[in-house]
Design a protein around this motif. Structure first.
Motif, mmCIF file in Angstrom:
data_model
loop_
_atom_site.group_PDB
_atom_site.id
_atom_site.type_symbol
_atom_site.label_atom_id
_atom_site.label_comp_id
_atom_site.label_asym_id
_atom_site.label_seq_id
_atom_site.Cartn_x
_atom_site.Cartn_y
_atom_site.Cartn_z
ATOM 1 N N UNK A 1 -30.525 15.800 -43.167
ATOM 2 C CA UNK A 1 -30.800 17.042 -43.899
ATOM 3 C C UNK A 1 -32.162 17.604 -43.484
ATOM 4 N N UNK A 2 -32.341 18.916 -43.687
ATOM 5 C CA UNK A 2 -33.599 19.588 -43.323
ATOM 6 C C UNK A 2 -34.798 18.958 -44.000
ATOM 7 N N UNK A 3 -34.637 18.575 -45.272
ATOM 8 C CA UNK A 3 -35.755 18.016 -46.056
ATOM 9 C C UNK A 3 -36.273 16.742 -45.377
ATOM 10 N N UNK A 4 -35.325 15.950 -44.836
ATOM 11 C CA UNK A 4 -35.711 14.706 -44.149
ATOM 12 C C UNK A 4 -36.326 15.036 -42.798
ATOM 13 N N UNK A 5 -35.650 15.907 -42.038
ATOM 14 C CA UNK A 5 -36.033 16.173 -40.650
ATOM 15 C C UNK A 5 -37.376 16.904 -40.544
ATOM 16 N N UNK A 6 -37.558 17.920 -41.379
ATOM 17 C CA UNK A 6 -38.742 18.768 -41.231
ATOM 18 C C UNK A 6 -39.924 18.356 -42.099
ATOM 19 N N UNK A 7 -39.649 17.635 -43.190
ATOM 20 C CA UNK A 7 -40.754 17.333 -44.131
ATOM 21 C C UNK A 7 -41.038 15.839 -44.187
#
Length: 1069
Positions: free
Chosen positions: A240-246
């Motif tokens: 998910x974006x939350x994992x990948x980007x943050x």
């Protein structure tokens, strides 16, 4: 941006739209505009939840802090409920995320799942609160629609879900994409909301910020080739974006620092454009480096303050629903208030600062400060002129001293010369006094300044609070309706012409303070919407109050306290001569703590009632060190119990069905019991007690029956409604029809009556609800008195009705005596003088025929006597028509005096007889003690569960449920524990589990102790099992004897003194 200048603060206070009053409910310059944020921290321990209530009342929003490892704790649920009840908007901070990395060693994907789970749990709690509210409103609407039969009944039955479907609840839930959630690690100084990263990545990737806001939290992934955001397909293993980007960025930073990878750290610092000092970079503790980097990269203060300013409401956004809730106390409704009072709602909503706006202030608590800390008492720096004057005065004094001491020895002058140099610092105006006097006078002002001074912690809801303004202080029982009744000219009456009105006083706002942490700054005026401190109200306000410039304002609804004060101790000074200091100290403590209660019992003991052990310790420390400043001795905790009766048991103590053999024994036993009951009292086989008054003029027959548990619970929950019913019936009986009952209250009473009828079904409860005469103790308790007498019908629902109208007043007075007897009986039961609970007393018969005969013969005698005295009385007769009333009074007085005899007034005899009858009616039934119970929530790891259970079982605890927290090795144990066994429980659990388990105790309910305190073995099996003496520990007996001993009542026990001296010593001669 921290604002230190007072002028800047005063300027900001005037811009109400940019004020944020928030409190932190937990264990623990934006956008070019300046905001004023009043941040109120509140303790997280359950014993201090009263402090949370006082903070929540003056706020518009709150920050709820949740531990990322422990998740939702019992206290999180409690504070969410308190915020919900006060209608204030919450935002969420999930703290301690560093523990997921460092301690639990989660991968970013596991951490995301864990955080999502926590968020779902919190939203489930909010959803439960919302659902219950919607269903309650729907039920209210249905009861109203039943009054107007317009719609078909079939639709109402199946349309139950419509209320939830129609109502929009999307704004209630915490969602990172809405901006109401911050992920943080306060210890490492970082925190972020989704918006921060959406802004960064919108520039880097080239996707609009609005799109990223919606997709950074949730199961979305980014296709970098197509520059598109797509739904995650779990099977493909996409992150998910939350994992990948943050999260991966934060994890990689922690990884680099903890592994001391200097190159990687330098790369990260350079890419983020940060500057790290050489000291932090070389520091051996990795935590220091993480803090230095993160507090610059993702400062927690920016994230939290940005969320507060954007998401939490200003005082101007107060909802109409909250205003109506604040203005309606008890069972009142907003529509039932006078029109002038209802008009104040507009002032609340407007929050205006015009001179015409009514000033409305709510004081939520009083807090003690050292008098030296008040701005007016602080020492101010001296000017050059004052210093010169003091120097000159000291020089003159020194010269005079030298002149006076010329004669004595030469050693003294240097000493005298040294003293005056220090004297000017301490003394200002003592001109030509001797130094000795100066020394004795110096401590006096210090002593005076050592006193605690009280400052009211308050919030201005409308108008401008100005120093010197006169205000009305409205107590919790004040009523604008009562004011209108006493003051015919209405609310606009000038202050000087006001007659005394109960629960209302006038005061002047002496000092206004700005609360700056521990510091207080003096203010001249405070605009609406601000939190402030008010000095000089200690004589007018005890714990909380409403201040208003107009008497049309009702007092605000009392604060909701989650914790019930249940732990009592008796306090006395070590030295009896210090009793006045203790009394004064306890008064101050009572004022300073919102939850504590101070009582003086009949025995003369000063009793402190607190919410729990931690709260008790805090109160005792305050009493010793701040308020009384004396040594005190504290008794063992006084544990409250309740007395009740139960249905006769069907099995004996060895679980054998009660057969013929047992019955024979029981008959013998009851015969013994009956022999204890004095002569002249008739006892029927079904427990009906018949008793005659000492002068043999009235006969009462009373039976006691246990109430079903649901009814007892219903009576406890509706005590406020019962109290308002009691006030209404008493005013009707006295002929003052002042209290007009509102339709909503009438509906509540009808609903309450309907619920009682629903639970009290069956042959023995037929028509009982209509015949309820009184509730007790204190006319609003969980016991009922039912009147089945044919002569005199009286009911709490309708008032009194008597066959003969002439005798109405006489019967009512005697009826009041019977009710008083019932109140006394329910206030202290026969077992150990504790209040009763869940008992129904039925007055089967009330024979007053002899009393009426006596009354008739008295009337004849009086009329003869009056006939003889009539000619003489005619000359001195009063005004026309005035003779009849005094004569009636005389006859009633003479009737009473003729019945006084040697036994006292007849009404007093009735009270005593009714009380005795109730007590004997209890004693012929199986009596039981009821213990106060705590619910106990314990979080513990799996390896210490056995020890937790050992401590619980040793203290008579009972485990209700045990479940494992997902994603952790923690277990949540829910248990119930008697209050009597809870002292030292938290310490013992911590010791036995090496601090790995900590309990939260909250008072829950009363529970019947199953064992009979008077039990003795009667059957052969019981003799075999328990022995002839049956001296195994009986829990109920132990509690009962302990209470009787404490109260100085007789206790049946064999006392063996000096057992070793009782052997025969003749052989030793």
């Amino acid at each position: 941006m921290v604002l230190n200048s007072l002028d800047k603060m005063i300027q900001l206070q005037k811009n109400t739209a940019n004020i944020r009053n928030i409190c932190i409910l937990a264990h623990v310059d934006h956008g070019g505009e300046d905001y004023l944020i009043n941040l109120i921290d509140s303790p997280g321990h359950v014993d201090f939840s009263s402090e949370v209530s006082t903070a929540v009342r003056v706020c518009d929003g709150c920050i709820i802090v949740v531990d990322a490892v422990e998740g939702v704790c019992p206290q999180t649920q409690a504070v969410l409920r308190q915020a919900w009840l006060e209608n204030i908007r919450p935002v969420l901070v999930i703290n301690k995320i560093d523990r997921l990395i460092v301690e639990l060693k989660f991968t970013p994907q596991e951490a995301y799942s864990h955080l999502k789970n926590i968020l779902e749990q919190i939203n489930a709690l909010t959803g439960a609160l919302f659902t219950s509210k919607v269903l309650e409103e729907r039920a209210e609407r249905e009861t109203e629609s039943q009054v107007n039969p317009g719609s078909e009944r079939g639709e109402q039955v199946y349309d139950w879900s419509a209320g939830l479907e129609d109502t929009d609840d999307s704004h209630l839930y915490f969602s990172p994409d809405q901006g109401g959630v911050v992920f943080a690690s306060a210890v490492d100084g970082w925190g972020f909301g989704i918006e921060h990263f959406a802004r960064i990545y919108s520039q880097k990737i080239g996707i609009r910020k609005e799109v990223l806001m919606k997709t950074l939290w949730g199961d979305y992934y980014i296709n970098m080739k197509a520059k598109k955001i797509m739904k995650v397909d779990q099977a493909k293993g996409k992150k998910p974006l939350f994992v990948q980007l943050i999260l991966e960025n934060i994890w990689s930073l922690y990884d680099a620092v903890l592994k001391r990878d200097k190159e990687k750290i330098d790369r990260i610092v350079t890419s983020l454009g940060l500057k790290i000092g050489a000291r932090e970079a070389r520091h051996s503790d990795p935590k220091v480096q993480i803090n230095a980097i993160c507090s610059q990269w993702l400062p927690i203060s920016h994230a939290v303050l940005a969320m507060v300013c954007q998401k939490l409401p200003s005082p101007l956004d107060i909802t109409a629903e909250r205003v109506e809730k604040l203005m309606c106390t008890g069972s009142q409704t907003f529509d039932s208030l006078p029109p002038e009072t209802q008009a104040l709602k507009a002032a609340f909503l407007k929050c205006g600062s015009e001179d015409t706006a009514p000033v409305i202030i709510f004081v939520s608590k009083m807090f003690a400060v050292d008098a030296k800390a008040l701005p007016q008492n602080k020492p101010r720096p001296l000017t050059q002129e004052e210093i010169a004057q003091r120097r000159e005065r000291a020089r003159q004094r020194h010269v005079e001293k030298l002149a006076a001491t010329q004669g004595p020895a030469s050693v003294e002058p240097p000493e005298d010369g040294g003293a005056p140099e220090t004297s000017p610092k301490g003394e200002e105006t003592k001109g030509d006094e001797h130094q000795v006097e100066g020394k004795t006078l110096k401590p006096q002002p210090e002593e005076g300044s050592n006193h605690e001074s009280f400052v009211a912690f308050a919030r201005v809801f409308s108008g401008v609070a100005r120093r010197g303004k006169k205000m009305f202080v409205l107590g919790p029982k004040y009523s604008p309706v009562e004011f209108l009744r006493r003051v015919p000219s209405g609310f606009s009456t000038p202050l000087d012409d006001l007659p005394p009105v109960p629960h209302m006083a006038c005061c002047t706002l002496e000092n206004l303070y700005l609360l700056m942490g521990r510091e207080l700054e003096g203010l001249v005026e405070v605009p609406p919407g601000n939190v402030l401190g008010i000095g000089g109200l200690q004589d007018f306000v005890l714990k909380s109050a409403t201040l208003c410039s107009s008497p049309s304002c009702p007092p605000f609804v009392p604060l909701n306290f989650e914790a019930t004060p249940i732990v009592r101790v008796a306090v006395e000074p070590k030295h009896p001569s210090e009793m006045p200091q203790l009394v004064r100290g306890m008064k101050l403590l009572n004022q300073a703590d919102p939850c504590v209660q101070i009582l003086i019992q009949e025995t003369g003991e000063h009793v402190l009632v607190t919410a729990g052990e931690v709260h008790l310790q805090r109160c005792l420390d305050d009493l010793k060190e701040r308020f009384a400043k004396i040594q005190i001795s504290v008794s063992e905790p006084i544990i409250p119990f309740r007395e009740t009766i139960t249905k006769p048991p069907k099995v004996d103590m060895v679980n054998e069905e009660i057969g013929k053999q047992q019955k024979v024994a029981v008959i013998h036993q009851t015969k013994e019991d009956q022999s204890k009951i004095p002569e002249g009292i008739q006892v029927d086989s079904d427990g009906l007690i018949t008793l005659t008054t000492p002068n043999k003029l009235a006969v009462l027959s009373v039976r006691a029956m246990p109430l079903p548990e649901e009814v007892t619970r219903l009576l406890e929950e509706n005590s406020d409604l019962i109290r308002s019913m009691e006030q209404l019936t008493s005013s009707l009986n006295e002929g003052r029809n002042t209290q007009t009952i509102h339709q909503k209250t009438q509906e509540k009473i009808c609903e309450f009556k309907g619920k009682l009828e629903q639970h009290l079904t069956g042959r023995k409860w037929r028509n009982v609800v209509d015949q309820i005469w009184s509730f007790g103790p204190r006319k609003c308790g969980p016991n009922i008195l039912v009147n089945r007498s044919e002569d005199f019908q009286n009911s709490v629902w309708t008032g009194s009705g008597v066959k003969a109208s002439k005798e109405a007043s006489r019967y009512r007075d005697l009826g009041n005596s019977i009710v008083s007897g019932f109140q006394l009986a329910t206030l202290s039961g026969p077992m150990c003088e504790e209040p009763l609970m869940g008992v129904c007393f039925i007055l089967e018969k009330w024979d007053l025929s002899k009393f009426e005969e006596q009354g008739a013969s008295d009337m004849v005698q009086e009329s003869q006597a009056e006939g003889e005295a009539c000619p003489g009385r005619g000359e001195n007769g009063g005004p026309q028509g005035g003779g009849s009333e005094p004569s009636e009074q005389k006859t009633s007085q003479r009737g009473e005096s003729s019945l006084t005899d040697c036994y006292g007034p007849f009404s007093g005899q009735l009270i005593a007889t009714m009380k005795e009858a109730c007590r004997y009616a209890l004693q012929v039934k199986p009596q039981r003690l009821m213990a106060a119970m705590y619910t106990c929530d314990i979080m513990a790891t799996g390896d210490v569960l056995g020890r937790v259970y050992a401590v619980l079982s040793k203290r008579e605890g009972r485990v209700l449920q045990e479940e494992m927290k997902e994603g952790t090795d923690m277990f949540i144990i829910k248990a119930v524990l008697p209050v009597a066994e809870s002292f030292g429980f938290a310490d013992e659990i911590r010791k036995r589990t090496s601090g790995l388990a900590s309990p939260q105790l909250v008072f829950s309910h009363w529970e019947v102790i199953p064992s009979d305190p008077f039990w003795v073995p009667t059957t052969e099996e019981e003799y075999l099992h328990f022995g002839e003496k049956a001296d195994s520990e009986n829990q109920a007996r132990k509690y009962m004897d302990a209470v009787r001993k404490r109260k100085g009542l007789y206790v049946e026990e064999k006392v063996v003194a000096h057992a070793e001296k009782q052997r025969t010593l003749s052989k030793n001669k």
